[in-house]
Design an enzyme around this catalytic site. Structure first.
Site, PDB file in Angstrom:
ATOM      1  N   SER A   1      50.759  41.346  41.060  1.00  0.00           N
ATOM      2  CA  SER A   1      49.939  41.831  39.951  1.00  0.00           C
ATOM      3  C   SER A   1      50.350  43.255  39.607  1.00  0.00           C
ATOM      4  O   SER A   1      51.023  43.929  40.397  1.00  0.00           O
ATOM      5  CB  SER A   1      48.457  41.815  40.334  1.00  0.00           C
ATOM      6  N   ASP A   2      49.966  43.726  38.441  1.00  0.00           N
ATOM      7  CA  ASP A   2      50.078  45.157  38.192  1.00  0.00           C
ATOM      8  C   ASP A   2      48.877  45.836  38.840  1.00  0.00           C
ATOM      9  O   ASP A   2      47.951  45.180  39.335  1.00  0.00           O
ATOM     10  CB  ASP A   2      50.151  45.456  36.697  1.00  0.00           C
ATOM     11  N   TRP A   3      48.897  47.158  38.871  1.00  0.00           N
ATOM     12  CA  TRP A   3      47.877  47.932  39.590  1.00  0.00           C
ATOM     13  C   TRP A   3      46.469  47.544  39.107  1.00  0.00           C
ATOM     14  O   TRP A   3      46.094  47.851  37.974  1.00  0.00           O
ATOM     15  CB  TRP A   3      48.122  49.418  39.387  1.00  0.00           C
ATOM     16  N   GLY A   4      45.728  46.862  39.961  1.00  0.00           N
ATOM     17  CA  GLY A   4      44.349  46.514  39.638  1.00  0.00           C
ATOM     18  C   GLY A   4      44.188  45.481  38.544  1.00  0.00           C
ATOM     19  O   GLY A   4      43.064  45.267  38.062  1.00  0.00           O
ATOM     20  N   SER A   5      45.279  44.812  38.131  1.00  0.00           N
ATOM     21  CA  SER A   5      45.156  43.923  36.968  1.00  0.00           C
ATOM     22  C   SER A   5      44.360  42.660  37.277  1.00  0.00           C
ATOM     23  O   SER A   5      43.859  42.013  36.353  1.00  0.00           O
ATOM     24  CB  SER A   5      46.543  43.560  36.426  1.00  0.00           C
TER      25      SER A   5
END
Length: 746
Positions: free
Chosen positions: A279-283
């Site tokens: 995932s992207d950061w916190g996505s």
């Protein structure tokens, strides 16, 4: 020199060759993965799916590592720290599974190369490969083995801050440059301690964010998704990119981090990708404010079932995945597949055999070879947009120059966005370089006029004008600070910020010739400024060695060969504007601009075609545009046939001659149009290019071969088809000019 398309195909064939040895039932690595997986508890499996940001050797982090509750750590930059955490993972955790340490290393670690948009402006994949290789050598020396690059989002909106990290508006150019970056990061062998696992991001459609606002929604019809936004990612799969990353945006209402069609149907089933998806950061957590998930538990469920292998700083899997598996909402088989992909990455990196980083007293930063490659990259990425009366390069009659403008001596800003580890004290600015190289030959008068790009205080303008009046020529370094582009740095107004335009107008009044050098993270709307300047160079933030590179170009030690990787609009109201647009039923013709319309004109008197009254139909500069200090003549276009069958290739060639007196490189570009089709096709599509260096007077035949695959397109049935009919083709110096031919597919 072989065409870059053929080189690209070579990369792809290598990817197929390597892929043929992976994920095979007889592969010993797969056997090791399965054996290790069989020993893991559910809690240990979920632990591998968590990526956390580094907290040094805190008790919390050491405890999580020892318990096997973390698979990857990002942003640890000290080899001693990474080695100690690795030791804990191997010696203290039950199964001894190594960690993988990650960092955003986008266009350099310490030696900073041009931003990716600048590298794309070189139209030379070797530039991109060199930059990634230097970054890998430097970053791996402190324990980093995974980078979140390249960003291969096709970007057609210069308001979007992350266009700086992209390779521009074209899927083919982006594919070629992205594959080169992957090759540079990963090297010849991922197990080499100097290699970085590449990460193709952001999957997918992130560059289509509405209004150019970061993280914004996207609505992308399937044919456009397939033809514009997915090709670079498919190329990354075939080039063996070790990892992929989800995008922040939703596509047609479904966020990428919870999108089974994107992550399973396309990436896994169609493309047979066996790498790891993060995932992207916190996505994952951000699917809650998207309105797609009610809470973190539902977000974890949807992400896991959408085949997202690792949660970057979201805690969704850490907190909820065990419960979801036990309830049956997520099958343990789904978890097993994710863990296999993670373990496969670690085996491919050689971490099970060689987990530690050699702790060196002298790190391989800023080596002479790296600095030279960074300088060459900055030179090749520099674009000459205007050169009235051949004012450039400056000749020996110049006895004095005024170096003016907020970007003339801005070491932090010239390295650009998204290079957290760049050290401005190592930047060589244009003023530094000009003083060092020419300070004992000509008079150099330095006066910035404005302290920084957004500066509106005009008190310094009078001093700058006074300095200009003492010089033979003015070098005006304009642009935008690094902080104005990049993630979450979208701009609705993409003109020169601050009082820079006013400063240029006052400098022009001095009567001295003005060379404007724009240093920016995106295309800016500089029509007025371009008209005022006598010459214009454009340098997308060019990194550590921007100054020496620009000095060499300005004073003629180097010849500019950069070409625009993105269309430059006249004004922001034209956005999105890109060369591969559709023709419409009423293409622009008989254009009457707003100031030309007679007062009292009847509503129907100026016709009905597709353009803006205040901007016309053309950009300020087209995609692929860039001048040189010499001239190139294109002649003798030839096609191998006027008619071909659907299963045949066609060869298109012409002669390119350097008619000037300087050796220089030219980017020869091939464009094609499918004139009539069951779905309306773009007016032109880039299919190939070749950057060739020619001596004065030298002529060379340049040849391109088009395959049936390159002439096909995605239809409404989600099938790639090649239809019979007429095709136009062009070989030229940019997307708006060229020798034209035609052929028929029967």
């Amino acid at each position: 020199m072989i065409s870059f398309y053929k080189k690209f195909i070579g990369y792809i064939c290598l990817g197929f060759l390597l892929a043929s040895f992976t994920n095979d039932g007889n592969d010993p690595t797969e056997a090791k993965i399965n054996e290790l997986l069989s020993k893991m508890t559910l809690e240990e499996k979920i632990g591998q799916m968590n990526q956390l940001t580094g907290t040094g050797l805190s008790d919390d982090m050491k405890g999580l590592v020892a318990a096997g509750k973390v698979g990857s750590i990002l942003n640890e930059l000290d080899a001693k720290t990474t080695n100690e955490l690795q030791r804990i993972a191997i010696e203290n955790s039950r199964l001894g599974i190594p960690l993988v340490f990650a960092r955003d290393v986008v266009h350099g670690f310490k030696t900073i190369f041009p931003i990716p948009l600048g590298q794309a402006a070189s139209w030379n994949p070797q530039v991109a490969e060199n930059g990634a290789r230097v970054a890998a050598m430097e970053a791996s020396s402190v324990g980093i083995r995974w980078t979140f690059a390249p960003m291969i989002d096709v970007s057609r909106d210069p308001r979007w801050g992350r266009i700086a990290e992209s390779c521009g508006e074209d899927p083919y150019l982006t594919s070629v440059m992205g594959v080169a970056m992957i090759k540079g990061f990963q090297g010849e062998d991922l197990t080499d301690p100097s290699s970085l696992a590449a990460c193709a991001k952001h999957f997918a459609g992130y560059g289509a964010s509405e209004a150019g606002k970061d993280y914004n929604t996207t609505w992308i019809p399937e044919p456009q998704l397939r033809e514009v936004f997915l090709p670079p990612f498919e190329a990354a799969v075939k080039a063996n990119a070790a990892t992929f990353m989800c995008s922040f945006n939703d596509i047609n209402g479904v966020p990428s981090s919870g999108n089974p069609y994107l992550n399973k149907t396309i990436l896994r089933d169609e493309w047979k990708y066996d790498g790891m998806l993060v995932s992207d950061w916190g996505s994952i957590e951000q699917m809650i404010p998207h309105g797609f998930c009610a809470d973190l538990k539902e977000a974890a469920e949807k992400a896991a079932n959408a085949a997202v292998d690792m949660d970057m700083m979201g805690y969704a899997y850490m907190v909820h995945l065990e419960e979801l598996v036990k309830s049956g909402a997520v099958s343990e088989k789904t978890v097993d597949e994710a863990v296999k992909n993670i373990l496969r990455l670690k085996f491919r990196l050689g971490l099970f055999d060689n987990p530690y980083t050699e702790e060196k007293e002298i790190l391989p930063f800023y080596t002479p070879e790296a600095l030279q490659m960074a300088k060459e990259a900055a030179i090749e990425s520099t674009i000459l947009l205007k050169n009235d009366k051949n004012i450039l390069p400056l000749n020996d009659n110049i006895k004095s120059v005024a170096v003016i403008g907020p970007l003339s001596d801005a070491p932090a800003d010239q390295i650009g966005t998204w290079c957290f580890d760049g050290e401005p004290e190592h930047s060589v600015t244009p003023l530094n370089a000009i003083q060092a190289e020419y300070g004992n030959k000509i008079k150099i008068i330095a006066e910035k006029g404005l302290a920084y790009s957004r500066d509106k205080d005009q008190q310094g303008i009078s001093r700058a004008v006074a300095a200009a009046q003492q010089a033979d020529v003015i070098l005006f370094f304009a642009g935008e600070e690094a902080v104005l582009s990049g993630e979450a740095r979208s701009r609705a107004d993409i003109s020169l910020p601050g009082a820079q335009s006013q400063l240029l107008s006052e400098l022009k009044k001095s009567g001295k010739p003005v060379v404007m050098v724009v240093m920016a993270g995106r295309p800016l709307t500089i029509q007025k400024e371009t008209e005022e300047a006598d010459a214009v160079l454009y340098s997308f933030h060019a990194g550590t060695m921007a100054g020496p590179a620009l000095a060499d170009v300005i004073f003629g030690k180097a010849v500019p060969s950069g070409k625009l990787p993105v269309t430059m609009p006249r004004m922001v109201g034209q956005v999105p504007i890109y060369y591969a647009h559709k023709n419409t039923g009423r293409p622009a013709s008989n254009i009457d601009l707003i100031d030309d319309i007679p007062v009292g004109a009847e509503q129907t008197s100026i016709g009905f075609t597709s353009y803006h009254l205040d901007a016309g139909d053309s950009p300020l500069f087209p995609f692929g545009y860039g001048l040189s200090y010499t001239n190139f003549e294109y002649t003798d276009l030839k096609l191998s046939s006027n008619e071909i069958d659907k299963n045949q290739n066609i060869t298109i060639r012409c002669t390119v001659k350097n008619t000037g007196n300087r050796e220089a490189a030219e980017v020869v570009q091939l464009y094609v149009r499918n004139v009539v089709a069951s779905l309306v096709r773009p007016v032109k599509e880039l299919k190939d290019f070749n950057k060739v260096t020619l001596k004065p007077g030298e002529a060379r035949e340049i040849s391109f071969t088009l395959t049936p695959e390159q002439l096909s397109f995605w239809d409404l049935n989600n099938k790639r088809v090649l239809e019979t009919g007429l095709f136009h083709c062009w070989i030229g110096t940019n997307s708006a000019e060229g020798l034209q031919g035609s052929f028929t597919v029967r």
